[in-house]
Enzyme design. Sequence first.
Site, PDB file in Angstrom:
ATOM      1  N   SER A 109       0.828  -1.205   0.000  1.00  0.00           N
ATOM      2  CA  SER A 109       0.000   0.000   0.000  1.00  0.00           C
ATOM      3  C   SER A 109       0.867   1.263   0.000  1.00  0.00           C
ATOM      4  CB  SER A 109      -0.954  -0.054   1.206  1.00  0.00           C
ATOM      5  OG  SER A 109      -1.961   0.898   1.123  1.00  0.00           O
ATOM      6  N   ASP A 230     -10.483  -5.390  -2.815  1.00  0.00           N
ATOM      7  CA  ASP A 230      -9.843  -4.337  -2.025  1.00  0.00           C
ATOM      8  C   ASP A 230     -10.707  -3.082  -2.011  1.00  0.00           C
ATOM      9  OD1 ASP A 230      -8.110  -2.485  -0.846  1.00  0.00           O
ATOM     10  OD2 ASP A 230      -6.357  -3.203  -1.940  1.00  0.00           O
ATOM     11  N   HIS A 258      -7.598  -5.935   1.147  1.00  0.00           N
ATOM     12  CA  HIS A 258      -6.330  -5.194   1.131  1.00  0.00           C
ATOM     13  C   HIS A 258      -5.206  -5.965   1.818  1.00  0.00           C
ATOM     14  CE1 HIS A 258      -4.172  -1.524   0.329  1.00  0.00           C
ATOM     15  NE2 HIS A 258      -3.852  -1.334   1.596  1.00  0.00           N
TER      16      HIS A 258
END
Length: 280
Positions: A109, A230, A258
């Site tokens: 991320s 996600d 995620h």
Amino acid sequence: MASAANSGNPEIGATIRGNGIDTNYHDEGSGSPVLLLHGSGPGVSAWANWRLTMPVLAKRHRVLAPDLVGFGYTERPEGTVYDKELWQAHILGFLDALGVERVSIVGNSYGGGLAMALAVNHPERVEKVVLMGSAALHFEITPALDEIWGMEPTVPAMRRALDLFAWDRSLVTDELAEVRHRAFARPGVHEAYAAMFPEPRQRWVDAMASDPKDVARVQQPTLVIHGREDQVVPLSASLEIFGLLPHAQLHVFGRCGHWTQLEYADQFAEIVGGFLAASR
């Protein structure tokens, strides 16, 4: 000089001073070095993010997993201005302190945004790149990410945030919410977090992004991984960066949010390990 901690808390590893910052990190295994960069979730640490990945990759590699400045158990100097430039300098200072010249990087991320920034700006330090649910290009901020970056340090808010991260609800327990809440509520942690991502939060997505023209010039082999469900970073962000990178592979996990490295821990580690082991 590195020093080890004996606190009994698995999130606390060794400490080394990188870029003038006392940095908490984990150092496992031997072989070619792999740097694991965590995400920006509330209460996150390198151990919380990578606890299932480190022992598998450490069978063939030296695995380095630091808490980046502002997160976990790394020092948070008073008056710090948190931005992509600081985090890159911290990472490079950390590697310099360990005497590590070149690494493969696995970035989750926000950590993926930093991994791509390092490949763009410091290609001589980067061997291979793995981007997982990565915030490496511009995208319209999702309601989930806006909520997570703005959350308050309460147990219900933490439980809600964990629900947004995971597709597999069996991973989200009241016990996990309590543990992550305690980490987030430690003195100074929430204050640093709030200072990183104040409203309007779209600007912080944009600040983490690399220029698509620069991404298209990256020569390192890159593996792009994303969860189809996600809610935090859209799958379209990984599809776009995959289309730009000249030496890229793409793997999408269905029925996954995620937390690819937790929801599909064994498969994730196997795919990443195979990619790192393959010749260029």
